[in-house]
Design a protein around this motif. Structure first.
Motif, mmCIF file in Angstrom:
data_model
loop_
_atom_site.group_PDB
_atom_site.id
_atom_site.type_symbol
_atom_site.label_atom_id
_atom_site.label_comp_id
_atom_site.label_asym_id
_atom_site.label_seq_id
_atom_site.Cartn_x
_atom_site.Cartn_y
_atom_site.Cartn_z
ATOM 1 N N LEU A 160 35.332 38.089 31.283
ATOM 2 C CA LEU A 160 36.399 37.369 31.971
ATOM 3 C C LEU A 160 37.282 36.603 30.987
ATOM 4 C CD1 LEU A 160 34.479 35.980 35.075
ATOM 5 C CD2 LEU A 160 36.256 37.736 35.071
ATOM 6 N N ARG A 161 36.698 36.186 29.865
ATOM 7 C CA ARG A 161 37.516 35.535 28.832
ATOM 8 C C ARG A 161 38.474 36.540 28.200
ATOM 9 N NH1 ARG A 161 37.995 34.833 23.486
ATOM 10 N NH2 ARG A 161 36.328 36.332 23.031
ATOM 11 N N LEU A 162 37.951 37.741 27.941
ATOM 12 C CA LEU A 162 38.775 38.780 27.323
ATOM 13 C C LEU A 162 39.784 39.368 28.309
ATOM 14 C CD1 LEU A 162 35.951 40.648 25.367
ATOM 15 C CD2 LEU A 162 37.728 39.185 24.376
ATOM 16 N N TYR A 163 39.349 39.524 29.560
ATOM 17 C CA TYR A 163 40.190 40.129 30.597
ATOM 18 C C TYR A 163 40.154 39.246 31.842
ATOM 19 C CZ TYR A 163 39.697 44.279 27.623
ATOM 20 O OH TYR A 163 39.692 45.148 26.571
ATOM 21 N N PRO A 164 40.852 38.122 31.838
ATOM 22 C CA PRO A 164 40.811 37.203 32.987
ATOM 23 C C PRO A 164 41.375 37.857 34.236
ATOM 24 C CG PRO A 164 42.563 36.583 31.453
ATOM 25 C CD PRO A 164 41.761 37.638 30.776
ATOM 26 N N SER A 165 40.646 37.746 35.338
ATOM 27 C CA SER A 165 41.101 38.361 36.594
ATOM 28 C C SER A 165 42.455 37.834 37.024
ATOM 29 C CB SER A 165 40.067 38.103 37.706
ATOM 30 O OG SER A 165 38.839 38.702 37.400
ATOM 31 N N VAL A 166 42.693 36.547 36.803
ATOM 32 C CA VAL A 166 43.991 35.933 37.115
ATOM 33 C C VAL A 166 44.601 35.475 35.795
ATOM 34 C CG1 VAL A 166 45.197 34.188 38.458
ATOM 35 C CG2 VAL A 166 43.065 35.161 39.327
ATOM 36 N N PRO A 167 45.526 36.256 35.230
ATOM 37 C CA PRO A 167 46.053 35.931 33.906
ATOM 38 C C PRO A 167 47.009 34.748 33.887
ATOM 39 C CG PRO A 167 47.138 37.874 34.768
ATOM 40 C CD PRO A 167 46.058 37.520 35.748
ATOM 41 N N PHE A 208 30.482 32.149 44.332
ATOM 42 C CA PHE A 208 30.544 33.304 45.228
ATOM 43 C C PHE A 208 30.846 34.565 44.421
ATOM 44 C CE2 PHE A 208 32.794 36.310 47.876
ATOM 45 C CZ PHE A 208 32.132 36.276 49.091
ATOM 46 N N ALA A 209 31.888 34.506 43.596
ATOM 47 C CA ALA A 209 32.282 35.669 42.804
ATOM 48 C C ALA A 209 31.218 36.022 41.774
ATOM 49 C CB ALA A 209 33.623 35.407 42.113
ATOM 50 N N MET A 210 30.625 35.004 41.134
ATOM 51 C CA MET A 210 29.600 35.268 40.126
ATOM 52 C C MET A 210 28.396 35.968 40.736
ATOM 53 S SD MET A 210 28.570 35.242 37.028
ATOM 54 C CE MET A 210 29.731 34.187 36.153
ATOM 55 N N LEU A 211 28.004 35.556 41.948
ATOM 56 C CA LEU A 211 26.886 36.217 42.625
ATOM 57 C C LEU A 211 27.218 37.674 42.900
ATOM 58 C CD1 LEU A 211 24.074 35.908 43.946
ATOM 59 C CD2 LEU A 211 25.256 35.307 46.073
ATOM 60 N N GLU A 212 28.418 37.927 43.385
ATOM 61 C CA GLU A 212 28.835 39.299 43.675
ATOM 62 C C GLU A 212 28.889 40.146 42.409
ATOM 63 O OE1 GLU A 212 32.610 41.683 45.738
ATOM 64 O OE2 GLU A 212 32.480 39.497 45.858
ATOM 65 N N LEU A 213 29.435 39.584 41.325
ATOM 66 C CA LEU A 213 29.501 40.305 40.058
ATOM 67 C C LEU A 213 28.108 40.617 39.519
ATOM 68 C CD1 LEU A 213 32.382 38.275 38.357
ATOM 69 C CD2 LEU A 213 32.494 40.661 39.047
ATOM 70 N N LEU A 231 34.920 43.085 38.170
ATOM 71 C CA LEU A 231 33.934 44.164 38.121
ATOM 72 C C LEU A 231 34.395 45.300 37.211
ATOM 73 C CD1 LEU A 231 32.925 44.360 41.899
ATOM 74 C CD2 LEU A 231 31.422 43.713 40.013
ATOM 75 N N VAL A 232 35.656 45.681 37.347
ATOM 76 C CA VAL A 232 36.196 46.798 36.571
ATOM 77 C C VAL A 232 36.138 46.511 35.075
ATOM 78 C CG1 VAL A 232 38.330 48.023 35.994
ATOM 79 C CG2 VAL A 232 37.652 47.755 38.385
ATOM 80 N N TYR A 233 36.696 45.383 34.680
ATOM 81 C CA TYR A 233 36.719 45.072 33.248
ATOM 82 C C TYR A 233 35.329 44.708 32.732
ATOM 83 C CZ TYR A 233 41.794 45.358 32.998
ATOM 84 O OH TYR A 233 43.101 45.804 33.010
ATOM 85 N N GLY A 234 34.491 44.139 33.598
ATOM 86 C CA GLY A 234 33.121 43.863 33.194
ATOM 87 C C GLY A 234 32.375 45.140 32.855
ATOM 88 N N CYS A 250 26.306 35.553 30.813
ATOM 89 C CA CYS A 250 27.095 35.360 29.586
ATOM 90 C C CYS A 250 28.038 36.545 29.352
ATOM 91 C CB CYS A 250 26.178 35.175 28.380
ATOM 92 S SG CYS A 250 25.297 33.609 28.352
ATOM 93 N N VAL A 251 27.537 37.758 29.611
ATOM 94 C CA VAL A 251 28.358 38.958 29.455
ATOM 95 C C VAL A 251 29.544 38.924 30.406
ATOM 96 C CG1 VAL A 251 28.395 41.471 29.736
ATOM 97 C CG2 VAL A 251 26.465 40.371 28.588
ATOM 98 N N ILE A 252 29.291 38.545 31.659
ATOM 99 C CA ILE A 252 30.357 38.457 32.651
ATOM 100 C C ILE A 252 31.407 37.433 32.231
ATOM 101 C CG2 ILE A 252 30.896 37.744 35.016
ATOM 102 C CD1 ILE A 252 28.162 38.946 35.832
ATOM 103 N N LYS A 253 30.956 36.271 31.778
ATOM 104 C CA LYS A 253 31.896 35.225 31.373
ATOM 105 C C LYS A 253 32.713 35.644 30.155
ATOM 106 C CE LYS A 253 29.450 31.259 33.326
ATOM 107 N NZ LYS A 253 28.721 30.003 33.053
ATOM 108 N N GLU A 254 32.090 36.378 29.233
ATOM 109 C CA GLU A 254 32.828 36.841 28.058
ATOM 110 C C GLU A 254 33.856 37.911 28.438
ATOM 111 O OE1 GLU A 254 33.911 37.338 23.953
ATOM 112 O OE2 GLU A 254 33.218 35.723 25.264
#
Length: 360
Positions: free
Chosen positions: A292-299, A313-318, A240-243, A286-290
């Motif tokens: 997450l690509r730039l700033y993966p929650s689990v690096p 579950f996470a995608m729905l919440e985001l 959420l933060v990086y998104g 698409c924005v969320i996935k991009e």
């Protein structure tokens, strides 16, 4: 003579391991650093979370039980039952941000972590902690203390925090176990008045798996619930933060997200989207996935995944949270670039800040 023989054996093992690691790394056909004998690329982990040369901390997190992966399919189709929880907590989050929608800098991680904690607690355990409203609650403070312990040598602080967490989880589990017994439930199905059709879905799954002969005792159930609680709220908060940070940096993207919602929701942008309407928000996804690509929650991922698994579950919440924030606020970038650091999740050494203004 014996010493020379031992040295020779050691050198042969050294060379053999190096050849094996080189062959293994080439088989993936992915560019990367050359592995060293025995340790491979383990030396690269001898850094802190931002890459500076200090010792790597081993957090020693336990793995999720294997059988949960197969059982997860039984409740994966019931994500829409979590939607009311996400919508409720999103409104609380929006009210919190509305008080600060004056163009001043807002540090996102502390605020979003509490919202994500409320979402995961109510969805997984079926209880509302109201962390966003009560930051002084024992459970919320215990989570903060446990995270603080990772940066300090104070063992007693961790023991006290863990005692609060474990006891609270046990109480919730025992309460739900009694409810299941009182209703004589012995399996989960779509027609049941309990289980997957309500907010106790995951905890019910664990409890009924024990009834069905999978042998989960209360300690194992507690471990699984707490694993989802800790990992579920931190990772989502990071997403959420990086998104939101990425959306703030790209006003044209923010505009397209809003236009997509106007097209889907019509004139009434204040109403709650349905589950079906959220699925139609393809551009937002698409924005969320991009982001997450730039700033993966689990690096750092320590498992080899052979197939796509449970991100719905996470995608729905985001989607619920970011869509609502874009509808209600104009998101502006802060003054500084975040400096990502990979602890268990992707955080930032200097925080992640944005500015927000109310939309007309």
């Amino acid at each position: 003579m014996i010493l020379i023989l031992l040295l020779l054996i050691f050198l042969l093992c050294l060379i053999g391991s190096w050849i094996y690691l080189l062959r293994d790394s080439k088989s993936y056909n992915i560019p990367g650093p050359m592995p060293l004998p025995i340790i491979g690329n383990g030396n690269l982990f001898l850094v802190d979370s931002s890459g500076n040369n200090i010792k790597y901390r081993n957090d020693n997190k336990r793995k999720i039980l294997l059988f949960l992966t197969t059982l997860a399919g039984r409740w994966a189709s019931y994500f829409d039952s979590f939607l009311p929880v996400f919508l409720k907590n999103e409104k609380i989050l929006s009210e919190q941000l509305k008080r600060r929608a004056d163009g001043s800098l807002i540090e996102l991680f502390p605020i979003f972590a509490l919202a994500a904690l409320d979402n995961i607690a109510e969805s997984i355990m079926g209880v509302s902690f109201e962390a966003q409203k009560d930051r002084e609650s024992k459970y919320v403070k215990a989570i903060d203390d446990d995270v603080l312990f990772a940066l300090t040598p104070y063992k007693r602080l961790q023991d006290k925090a863990l005692a609060v967490l474990h006891n609270h989880t046990k109480d919730v589990i025992e309460m739900r176990r009694q409810q299941l017994k009182n209703t004589s439930a012995n399996k989960l199905n779509q027609n049941s008045e309990i289980g997957m059709k309500n907010k106790h879905a995951f905890l019910d799954l664990l409890l009924l798996a024990e009834v069905e002969g999978h042998g989960l005792d209360i300690e194992s159930i507690r471990d699984e619930v707490e694993t989802f609680m800790f990992e579920g709220h931190d990772t989502t908060a990071s997403g959420l933060v990086y998104g939101l940070y990425c959306i703030a940096k790209h006003p044209e993207v923010q505009r397209k997200i809003l236009e997509e919602q106007m097209e889907i929701l019509g004139d009434d942008l204040e109403r709650d989207p349905t589950f079906s309407e959220l699925q139609q928000m393809k551009y937002l996804e698409c924005v969320i996935k991009e982001s997450l690509r730039l700033y993966p929650s689990v690096p750092i991922i320590e498992r080899l995944i052979t197939r796509d698994v449970g991100q719905k579950f996470a995608m729905l919440e985001l989607k619920v949270t970011l869509a609502a924030l874009v509808r209600r606020f104009k998101i502006l970038p802060g003054k500084r670039e975040p400096q990502p650091c990979g602890d268990l999740i992707l955080r930032s050494q200097n925080g992640v800040q944005v500015k927000i203004l109310p939309r007309n």
